[in-house]
Design an enzyme around this catalytic site. Structure first.
Site, PDB file in Angstrom:
ATOM      1  N   GLY D 147       1.786  -7.500  -6.580  1.00 20.83           N
ATOM      2  CA  GLY D 147       2.600  -6.318  -6.353  1.00 20.83           C
ATOM      3  C   GLY D 147       1.836  -5.290  -5.545  1.00 20.83           C
ATOM      4  O   GLY D 147       0.603  -5.307  -5.485  1.00 20.83           O
ATOM      5  N   CYS D 148       2.571  -4.385  -4.900  1.00 23.46           N
ATOM      6  CA  CYS D 148       1.930  -3.397  -4.035  1.00 23.46           C
ATOM      7  C   CYS D 148       1.062  -2.441  -4.847  1.00 23.46           C
ATOM      8  O   CYS D 148      -0.106  -2.220  -4.527  1.00 23.46           O
ATOM      9  CB  CYS D 148       2.981  -2.641  -3.225  1.00 23.46           C
ATOM     10  SG  CYS D 148       4.307  -1.898  -4.199  1.00 23.46           S
TER      11      CYS D 148
END
Lengths: 348, 348, 348, 348
Positions: D147-148
Site C-alpha cells: 500500500g502507498c
C-alpha cells in the site's frame, strides 16, 4: 466612542486588525498606525485591499510613544520588539494588547530560554485566551495575545486535560498555512517551494511548545507540571489556517469511554463559548473558519491502542492573532465579546 | 424589519446569501429556504460553516410557493428553473431577485437561442447591475441578477464604450475559480484535473457572450448593436474569483490618448460607485476582492498596436452573484446600498 | 561519448538540464557546471532532488572559460550575461546553446531597444525552434534557444500565419506558472501573493513580443513585417507550464472555413514533428506536458465574429527552456532528436 | 524481450504503469490492457497525455483471462477484485504483480477483518517491499505490491524497529495528495472542498494500519507482535505525494542517543538501497520525489520528552504503487532493479 492605535501596521496581523476594525461598531478611529519604513505613506500602499473601507486618508507614522493616547493599543510587533514598547504604554494606563510572545509566560526564565532573549521585565499580563481566562482578562490592562499554534492546540484538548482522562504525553502535529510566515518573501515562502509540497519545520524545538505546555498544566488538578507536550508544525500549501491533530492516549481506566461521552465532555466545557464549535469530523474544514474567529473542534475517536485523536481548525490570522486580539479588546472594554468578529468562514 | 426567503438554498449562491445576510442589520429572518432533496434537514448539514451564525434552527423546506410571504425572495435556482417559479411570486407582489439567466434578456429570442430553452414569457425585469441601471432597479419588482462573467466584463470596459473610443471588436479572456462550476462534483472539478492546470472551456459559444454584448450596446450612442464581443472563459486553479482581461483596440483617432486620460475616464464614470475601485495594476489581486462585493479595475495600458488592455477582478460568488443580489435588494428596499456587503477582500 | 558543460547551474534551467541529461544515453559527463556563488559546493546543496542520479560528486566551479573544453556548452545565464560569455566559447569552436535572449534577434537594434542593453555584437546564431528551423540548426554552432512564451505562442499559430488565413493583428493571452520567475524569492513569488490569485504583468511591453513577431513574420509570404503581435502574460497559481490562448481573426475570405479544415492545416504543418501534438480541447492539460518536451495544441474554433481561437500548452522549463535546449543539442550533434527528452507529461 | 499486460488500466496506477513502461528498455509490448467500460477505445481517450509515446494503437480490451499470455501481469484492480483474477493467472504460471491489498497479509483473517470481505484463499505471495524482502521477491511468482501509506510508513522507521531502540507505540501522521483517492470524482475530491483545506479521514481505522504493523513486527527480534501502530491519514491540497510524520518514543535506555548515531543507523540499514535516500530535513520535499521511485527520509530529531521524529516522502503513485510494481518486476525478471524507474523528482 473608542480610539485605538496599532504599533507595527505593515504585516498581516496589522492588516487583519484594520480589516476587522473597519466594521467594528464601537471603534470610530484608528488614532495612529505606526511603521518606521512606510512612515508618511498611505496604508493603501501596503494594504490596497482596504481601499474605500474608511482608511483612505490613514497614513503610517513613525511616532513617539509619548504621542499615543488611544484607549487601546495593539502591538503587532515581533517577539523582542514588544517588550521595549509595551512598558511605556502600560505605565501611561493605556490598555495594551500585545500580539507577540513577550508577555505570554508568567515565568520569565522560560521565555528567555526558548526565545533566546533577555527580557526587560515582567508586567502584570493576562494570557489572552478568553475561553480559559475570561475573568482574568476582564481585569487586565495588558493582554498577552496567544500564539497561533497554542490557540488551536490548547483548545483542542483542554477539556480532556481538565477531566484528567489522558496520559501526560501528548503530541500535536500541526499544519499551518503560509501566511503564518509573515509578509516577507523568503525561500521558505517561495511559491515553487511550497506548492505541491508539505513538510515539518522546527521538528522538536518550536517555541510555542512551552506556551502550550504551561497552559495545559494549569488545567491539571494539583499539577506538578506533568504534561509532556511534543509539538511539530508543518508548512502546508494553503495561505490561511491551522489544522492541529492532537494525538493523545487515554489513561488505562478510561479506555472504555464512548465517543459520545467524550463529545459530551467537550460540549459541557465549551457550552458558553461562542467561538468554539464542536463538529463531526466530516463537517470541519479550514475554509469553514477562514477569515473567522471560530475554533472548530472534531475527531474524538479512540483506536485499538487507546489513542484518542482530536483535531482543531482555526484561521491563524484571526482566532490565532488579530481576531482574538479584538475579542480580548471587547472583553477589557466591556463590549459585546462578539462585536466586529462575528463572521463565519469564507467557505468555499 | 424585513423577511426574506431563498428558493434553492443548497448551492454556493444560497450559502453566500446566508453568510452575508447573517450580518445584515435590516434582515431579521429567513422565512423559508427551500430544497427538495434536503427538505427537513438543518441547513447546517449542507452549510456547516454557518453554525452559531443564527441559523441553527433553520431547516430546508420543500414548500409550495403559495406559502411564501416574504418581502423579498431570492431565486438561487438554475437557468430554466427560475422561469417556472418567478412568475407566481412576481404576481403576488413579492419583490424577486433572480440569480439565474432567465430574465436577463429584454429579447426572449436571444435567450431561447443561447440557452436552447423555450421561455415561459417575458416579465418586467430590471437588469441588476446597479452601476449602470440603478434608477431602473429602484422601481423594479423583479431583478435579473447579472451573470458572474458579465459583471466583471461589462464593468471593465463600460466607460470606454460609452466614451466611444474603442473599436467594435472586443475580446474578453476570463479566468474563473472553480466555485463557478457549482457544488456538484464532476471530472471538471476533480482536484487532480484542476490543480496545476488551467484551460479554456466553451471557447466560442458561452451564453454569457450575448449578455455582455447587449449591455455594452446600450452604452453606445445611437447603437445599431455594433459591438462584437468575443468571450472565452478559462477554468483556473483557485476557488473564488474572476479575473477578466479585456483586449480592445483604440479607434484610430484616439491612438495618442495618454494612460492618465483613460484613468480619468474611468474615475469620472465610476465616481459615485462605492463598489468599483480603480487601481494601478500592481495593486489588484483576486484575494483583494475575495468574499467582497468590490469590482476592482486596473490596466489602462496601450501597446504599439493600439491595443488597450483593461482588467477587472471580482469574487464570482459575491459581486458576481449573491453580494450583488443583496446590493440589489438594498436598492429596491430603500436600504443603504452598502448594508451587509461592505467588506474588503480576505487578503491574503 | 559527448561531454557537456553548463554555465550558470544554480537556477531552474540548470536544474532541468541536469535532470534530463542524467538519462541521456549519449552524454557521459558533465565536464563543468559553473556558479560563482556556490563554487566548491556540491550541486546537491542546491539541487538535492538529484541525489543518487550520478551527480553526487559533481561540484559547482568558478572557472575560467579557457578551461572549458566540452563538446557542447549550455549557457543557462541571464539576458545580458550570455553575450559576455558566448563569443569566447564560440570562437574556440565549441557548440553553444544559449538559453538567454541575447542571440535571438537577427537585428541587434531590436534587441537593444527591447532589452535596454548595448549588445556586444552579432554572431551567426540559429533560432533554436526545431519545428521551424531544423535545417538551419543542424549547421549552426550557436543556438539561440527560444524564450518560453515565444515557443508556445509561435507554435500555436504558425500554420495559420503560413497559410495566410488570419488577419495581421493577433493577441496572445498567456498564463504562466511561477517557476518562470526563477529561483529567487520575491514579493512576486511570495506564496500568499500568488495563491488564490492570477494576474497580468508587463501588460503591453514584454520583451518576448518582438521575438514572437519576427518569427511569425518569417512565415508570411512576401512579408513586410505585417504581423501585429499583442502579447500579455499572466502569473497563475501553479508551478510549471504555460497556457497560451491565441485570439486571431480570420480574413474575410476564409470566414466559412470549417474546424476540420483548420485541424487539417495543423496536422499537415506538424506532420513530422514528434514534439507537437494536436488535440481536441478537452484532452489538453498542463499536467499532460509537465516535465515533458511536448507542445500540445488545441482549440481551432471560430466564433460569430470570425475570431479563431487556438491554445497551446508547454512546460516552460522543458519545451520552453532546457528540454528544447537538449533537443537542439541532439540536432547539432546528430543524435536522435528525441534522445533523453522523450517523456510524456506527469499527469496527474 | 518481455511482454506485459495490465488488468484494469483506466485508473491512475494503470496510467503510471504505461508512463513508466514507455521508456523501459526490456519491455517491448503491452500485450493487453483491460477495461470493461472502455473496451474497444484507444487508451488515449482516457490517458491523452500518453499520445506519441508508443501507445497510439493500443486499445482497452474486455478480454478473458484465458487469452492473456504475457510474461508479467500487473493487476491494477481494486481490493476485492484482484482475488477473483489473480489465482487463474497464477496457476498458468504467469508472474503476477497485484497492486491491491488482497495478497498483502500472510494471515487471511486479518485481511477479512479489516477489509470486511471474504477472501478466496491464500496464495504464496511475497510482500513487495524490496528494501525489506528482496530475496523473497526474487523467488516469488506473485507479488503483493505494498500500500502507498505502508510503503512510506514502514521505510520511515524500519531501522529503528530493527535496532530495538523505540517503544512499541508509534504514531504515523500521514498527509497524502488527492491522486490517492483515484480518478473518480466525488465530494471528497471536489476542488473547492480540497483547496485551502487539509484534514484527517479514517482517523482510527484505516486498513493500512495492520499492514504497517505486521511488517514492523517482522523486524522485531523475538517479536510477539508487540508493535502498537496508530495511523491517521490526512487529505492535503496537492495532487501527488505522501509525507509521513512518524512520532516515536525512544526507550529509556536510549534517551541519550545522538542524532548522528540515529542517522548512522539509517545509513547502514539502507546502504545498498538505491531508492531510499537519507536527507537533512531542509533538503526533503514532495516535489523532490514527484514522479520518482525514491523514498526520501529525514528528521531524526529527539525532543525533551524523548520523542524521536522521522519523516518520509514518496510519490504515492510511483514508489507507493506503479513504480514499486515495476521495481518488483525488475527483480523477479532479473532485470537491473533501476531499469525504467531511475528518475529523480520533478522539482520544482
Amino acid at each position: 466612542m473608542t480610539s485605538v492605535s496599532i504599533i507595527g501596521g505593515t504585516g498581516y496581523t496589522g492588516s487583519e486588525l484594520l480589516r476587522l476594525l473597519a466594521n467594528h461598531s464601537k471603534i470610530d478611529e484608528i488614532e495612529h498606525i505606526t511603521s518606521r519604513k512606510e512612515s508618511g505613506n498611505s496604508i493603501l500602499k501596503i494594504h490596497p485591499h482596504l481601499k474605500s473601507m474608511g482608511y483612505d486618508n490613514l497614513c503610517f507614522e513613525d511616532i513617539s510613544l509619548d504621542n499615543i493616547n488611544s484607549d487601546v493599543v495593539f502591538c503587532a510587533t515581533p517577539h523582542g520588539a514588544s517588550m521595549s514598547i509595551v512598558p511605556q504604554l502600560y505605565e501611561k494606563g493605556i490598555k495594551v494588547i500585545d500580539l507577540s510572545g513577550d508577555y505570554r509566560f508568567e515565568d520569565i526564565s522560560t521565555y528567555e530560554e526558548w526565545y533566546n532573549l533577555k527580557h526587560t521585565g515582567k508586567l502584570n499580563a493576562a494570557y489572552g485566551l478568553p475561553e480559559l481566562h475570561r475573568e482574568t482578562i476582564k481585569k487586565a490592562n495588558l493582554i498577552a495575545n496567544p500564539g497561533c499554534f497554542p490557540t488551536g492546540a490548547i483548545l483542542s484538548i483542554a477539556p480532556l486535560v481538565e477531566k484528567g482522562i489522558i496520559e501526560e504525553r501528548v503530541i500535536f502535529d500541526s499544519k499551518t498555512g503560509v501566511s503564518g510566515a509573515g509578509v516577507e518573501a523568503s525561500q521558505t515562502t517561495h511559491y515553487p517551494n511550497v506548492n505541491e509540497n508539505l513538510k515539518p519545520y522546527k521538528l522538536t524545538n518550536h517555541r510555542h511548545t512551552p506556551e502550550i505546555e504551561k497552559e495545559l498544566n494549569k488545567l491539571v488538578e494539583n499539577s506538578k507540571n506533568n504534561m509532556k507536550v511534543s509539538f511539530t508544525p508543518h508548512l502546508a500549501p494553503f495561505t490561511r489556517g491551522i489544522l492541529t491533530t492532537a494525538h493523545t492516549y487515554l489513561k488505562e481506566e478510561y479506555l472504555s469511554i464512548a465517543k459520545d461521552e467524550i463529545v459530551e465532555i467537550y460540549e459541557k466545557f465549551y457550552k458558553n463559548e461562542h467561538f468554539v464549535r464542536i463538529y463531526d469530523n466530516d463537517m470541519v474544514s479550514l475554509t469553514g473558519v477562514r477569515g473567522s474567529n471560530f475554533c472548530d473542534i472534531a475527531g474524538f475517536e479512540v483506536d485499538r491502542n487507546g489513542r484518542l485523536i482530536v483535531i482543531s481548525a482555526i484561521d491563524n490570522l484571526v482566532k490565532g492573532a488579530s481576531g482574538q486580539a479584538i475579542q480580548n479588546m471587547n472583553i477589557i472594554m466591556g463590549f459585546d465579546e462578539k462585536e466586529g468578529i462575528n463572521y463565519c468562514g469564507l467557505k468555499p
